[in-house]
Design a protein around this motif. Structure first.
Motif, PDB file in Angstrom:
ATOM      1  N   THR A 105       0.834  -1.207   0.000  1.00 28.06           N
ATOM      2  CA  THR A 105       0.000   0.000   0.000  1.00 28.06           C
ATOM      3  C   THR A 105       0.870   1.259   0.000  1.00 28.06           C
ATOM      4  O   THR A 105       0.588   2.229  -0.712  1.00 28.06           O
ATOM      5  CB  THR A 105      -0.925   0.004   1.222  1.00 28.06           C
ATOM      6  OG1 THR A 105      -1.760  -1.164   1.182  1.00 28.06           O
ATOM      7  CG2 THR A 105      -1.807   1.233   1.239  1.00 28.06           C
ATOM      8  N   ALA A 106       1.935   1.241   0.788  1.00 30.48           N
ATOM      9  CA  ALA A 106       2.834   2.396   0.842  1.00 30.48           C
ATOM     10  C   ALA A 106       3.540   2.618  -0.497  1.00 30.48           C
ATOM     11  O   ALA A 106       3.685   3.757  -0.955  1.00 30.48           O
ATOM     12  CB  ALA A 106       3.857   2.200   1.957  1.00 30.48           C
ATOM     13  N   LEU A 107       3.961   1.543  -1.137  1.00 34.55           N
ATOM     14  CA  LEU A 107       4.645   1.669  -2.427  1.00 34.55           C
ATOM     15  C   LEU A 107       3.720   2.241  -3.492  1.00 34.55           C
ATOM     16  O   LEU A 107       4.137   3.028  -4.349  1.00 34.55           O
ATOM     17  CB  LEU A 107       5.187   0.312  -2.878  1.00 34.55           C
ATOM     18  CG  LEU A 107       6.354  -0.248  -2.063  1.00 34.55           C
ATOM     19  CD1 LEU A 107       6.663  -1.670  -2.492  1.00 34.55           C
ATOM     20  CD2 LEU A 107       7.594   0.636  -2.207  1.00 34.55           C
ATOM     21  N   ARG A 108       2.461   1.861  -3.458  1.00 35.13           N
ATOM     22  CA  ARG A 108       1.498   2.368  -4.432  1.00 35.13           C
ATOM     23  C   ARG A 108       1.267   3.872  -4.277  1.00 35.13           C
ATOM     24  O   ARG A 108       0.834   4.541  -5.225  1.00 35.13           O
ATOM     25  CB  ARG A 108       0.164   1.633  -4.286  1.00 35.13           C
ATOM     26  CG  ARG A 108       0.162   0.257  -4.913  1.00 35.13           C
ATOM     27  CD  ARG A 108      -1.058  -0.542  -4.499  1.00 35.13           C
ATOM     28  NE  ARG A 108      -2.313   0.122  -4.820  1.00 35.13           N
ATOM     29  CZ  ARG A 108      -2.967  -0.006  -5.974  1.00 35.13           C
ATOM     30  NH1 ARG A 108      -2.455  -0.778  -6.927  1.00 35.13           N
ATOM     31  NH2 ARG A 108      -4.124   0.598  -6.172  1.00 35.13           N
ATOM     32  N   ALA A 109       1.568   4.406  -3.102  1.00 35.28           N
ATOM     33  CA  ALA A 109       1.345   5.834  -2.844  1.00 35.28           C
ATOM     34  C   ALA A 109       2.488   6.702  -3.365  1.00 35.28           C
ATOM     35  O   ALA A 109       2.341   7.928  -3.448  1.00 35.28           O
ATOM     36  CB  ALA A 109       1.162   6.067  -1.350  1.00 35.28           C
ATOM     37  N   CYS A 151       6.753  -0.269  -7.151  1.00 36.28           N
ATOM     38  CA  CYS A 151       5.522   0.527  -7.078  1.00 36.28           C
ATOM     39  C   CYS A 151       4.352  -0.249  -6.484  1.00 36.28           C
ATOM     40  O   CYS A 151       3.263   0.314  -6.320  1.00 36.28           O
ATOM     41  CB  CYS A 151       5.144   1.019  -8.473  1.00 36.28           C
ATOM     42  SG  CYS A 151       6.468   1.915  -9.312  1.00 36.28           S
ATOM     43  N   ASP A 152       4.552  -1.493  -6.166  1.00 36.42           N
ATOM     44  CA  ASP A 152       3.515  -2.318  -5.544  1.00 36.42           C
ATOM     45  C   ASP A 152       4.150  -3.625  -5.112  1.00 36.42           C
ATOM     46  O   ASP A 152       5.217  -4.012  -5.639  1.00 36.42           O
ATOM     47  CB  ASP A 152       2.361  -2.574  -6.526  1.00 36.42           C
ATOM     48  CG  ASP A 152       1.080  -3.047  -5.839  1.00 36.42           C
ATOM     49  OD1 ASP A 152       1.087  -3.201  -4.607  1.00 36.42           O
ATOM     50  OD2 ASP A 152       0.068  -3.243  -6.539  1.00 36.42           O
ATOM     51  N   PRO A 189       8.333 -15.098  -0.881  1.00 33.80           N
ATOM     52  CA  PRO A 189       7.867 -15.074  -2.272  1.00 33.80           C
ATOM     53  C   PRO A 189       6.888 -13.925  -2.508  1.00 33.80           C
ATOM     54  O   PRO A 189       5.962 -13.700  -1.721  1.00 33.80           O
ATOM     55  CB  PRO A 189       7.183 -16.429  -2.434  1.00 33.80           C
ATOM     56  CG  PRO A 189       7.884 -17.320  -1.443  1.00 33.80           C
ATOM     57  CD  PRO A 189       8.166 -16.430  -0.268  1.00 33.80           C
ATOM     58  N   ALA A 190       7.112 -13.179  -3.582  1.00 32.10           N
ATOM     59  CA  ALA A 190       6.317 -11.973  -3.799  1.00 32.10           C
ATOM     60  C   ALA A 190       6.262 -11.615  -5.276  1.00 32.10           C
ATOM     61  O   ALA A 190       7.134 -11.995  -6.069  1.00 32.10           O
ATOM     62  CB  ALA A 190       6.906 -10.798  -3.010  1.00 32.10           C
ATOM     63  N   LEU A 191       5.229 -10.848  -5.608  1.00 30.81           N
ATOM     64  CA  LEU A 191       5.062 -10.251  -6.922  1.00 30.81           C
ATOM     65  C   LEU A 191       5.214  -8.749  -6.756  1.00 30.81           C
ATOM     66  O   LEU A 191       4.487  -8.135  -5.972  1.00 30.81           O
ATOM     67  CB  LEU A 191       3.680 -10.593  -7.491  1.00 30.81           C
ATOM     68  CG  LEU A 191       3.281  -9.910  -8.799  1.00 30.81           C
ATOM     69  CD1 LEU A 191       4.136 -10.429  -9.957  1.00 30.81           C
ATOM     70  CD2 LEU A 191       1.796 -10.157  -9.093  1.00 30.81           C
ATOM     71  N   VAL A 192       6.166  -8.164  -7.474  1.00 28.52           N
ATOM     72  CA  VAL A 192       6.486  -6.749  -7.300  1.00 28.52           C
ATOM     73  C   VAL A 192       6.244  -6.001  -8.609  1.00 28.52           C
ATOM     74  O   VAL A 192       6.724  -6.416  -9.666  1.00 28.52           O
ATOM     75  CB  VAL A 192       7.952  -6.562  -6.866  1.00 28.52           C
ATOM     76  CG1 VAL A 192       8.246  -5.082  -6.633  1.00 28.52           C
ATOM     77  CG2 VAL A 192       8.250  -7.369  -5.615  1.00 28.52           C
ATOM     78  N   ARG A 193       5.483  -4.931  -8.527  1.00 28.11           N
ATOM     79  CA  ARG A 193       5.333  -4.003  -9.655  1.00 28.11           C
ATOM     80  C   ARG A 193       6.566  -3.135  -9.669  1.00 28.11           C
ATOM     81  O   ARG A 193       6.914  -2.515  -8.659  1.00 28.11           O
ATOM     82  CB  ARG A 193       4.075  -3.157  -9.450  1.00 28.11           C
ATOM     83  CG  ARG A 193       3.841  -2.109 -10.531  1.00 28.11           C
ATOM     84  CD  ARG A 193       3.186  -2.750 -11.747  1.00 28.11           C
ATOM     85  NE  ARG A 193       2.699  -1.730 -12.662  1.00 28.11           N
ATOM     86  CZ  ARG A 193       3.445  -1.120 -13.583  1.00 28.11           C
ATOM     87  NH1 ARG A 193       4.735  -1.414 -13.669  1.00 28.11           N
ATOM     88  NH2 ARG A 193       2.930  -0.235 -14.391  1.00 28.11           N
ATOM     89  N   VAL A 194       7.268  -3.070 -10.814  1.00 27.65           N
ATOM     90  CA  VAL A 194       8.585  -2.451 -10.810  1.00 27.65           C
ATOM     91  C   VAL A 194       8.859  -1.716 -12.113  1.00 27.65           C
ATOM     92  O   VAL A 194       8.377  -2.109 -13.175  1.00 27.65           O
ATOM     93  CB  VAL A 194       9.663  -3.523 -10.545  1.00 27.65           C
ATOM     94  CG1 VAL A 194       9.772  -4.491 -11.709  1.00 27.65           C
ATOM     95  CG2 VAL A 194      11.013  -2.896 -10.260  1.00 27.65           C
ATOM     96  N   VAL A 195       9.612  -0.645 -11.997  1.00 24.40           N
ATOM     97  CA  VAL A 195      10.211   0.019 -13.148  1.00 24.40           C
ATOM     98  C   VAL A 195      11.722  -0.179 -13.015  1.00 24.40           C
ATOM     99  O   VAL A 195      12.327   0.255 -12.030  1.00 24.40           O
ATOM    100  CB  VAL A 195       9.863   1.513 -13.209  1.00 24.40           C
ATOM    101  CG1 VAL A 195      10.575   2.164 -14.400  1.00 24.40           C
ATOM    102  CG2 VAL A 195       8.376   1.720 -13.310  1.00 24.40           C
TER     103      VAL A 195
END
Length: 204
Positions: A105-109, A151-152, A189-195
């Protein structure tokens, strides 16, 4: 000297398995090579494999990261209602993600323009290092500089995988850290939204 800077916008999923094999999936809807997905796999004995869908992506990724073998194979990713199905040559992987936590949630902000800047990666690198092996910036080869903007983040709660005809076993931590580049994925284990940005300098 010429400097090339390329940006990849998408998702990175990392899972460990009971066999000791760790699998990292990159899913890039937006990249300089168009939409594509690739897979990095490290066995318990340390053997590192890249599964890439084209000569161009195989050449580029293997020039940035470290592998013991590179295979050109069709890589397919299908996402439906939080379940990801990944096929790449002899690899079949299915995993499901859970609910987003406080960190996600913090990363999405974080505003996307800020997240893309090298300065943000530098600031985030300190907290990231609290997780074993995790880095947000670094260099995997001479003349190559990289930084990541997360970012997530979503937890991966179930996974099953087969590779080269064998069952890799139940979901497990991504441990020990993978050794493809300058940093690893989180142990959980995780799924990360990333640039992801890669800057390379070619000798004159």
């Amino acid at each position: 000297m010429d400097t090339e800077r390329l940006t990849f916008d998408g998702w990175i999923a990392a899972v460990g398995t009971a066999s000791g094999t760790r699998v990292v999936v990159g899913h890039w809807p937006r990249s300089p090579f168009g939409a594509f997905s690739d897979v990095m796999l490290e066995r318990a004995d340390g053997w590192r494999l890249l599964l890439a869908p084209s000569a161009a992506t195989a050449e580029y990724v293997s020039a940035v990261y470290h592998f013991d073998e590179v295979r050109r194979v069709e890589v397919k990713v299908d996402v439906r209602e939080g379940v990801w199905d990944v096929t790449a040559g002899s690899l079949d992987l299915r995993f499901a993600v859970g609910r987003r936590g406080v960190l996600g949630t913090a990363l999405r902000a974080v505003p996307r323009p800020l997240a893309r800047r090298p300065l943000w990666a530098a600031l985030a690198d300190g907290p990231a290092r609290l997780m074993a092996g995790v880095r947000t910036r670094g260099s995997s080869r001479p003349g190559c500089r990289q930084w990541y903007a997360a970012c997530d983040l979503l937890p991966i709660v179930t996974a099953r995988a087969r590779f080269d005809g064998g069952d890799l076993g139940q979901l497990a931590p991504v441990s020990p850290p993978v050794r493809f580049g300058f940093g690893s994925a989180p142990a959980d284990p995780a799924l990360v939204r990333v640039v992801s940005t890669v800057e390379r300098t070619a000798p004159a």
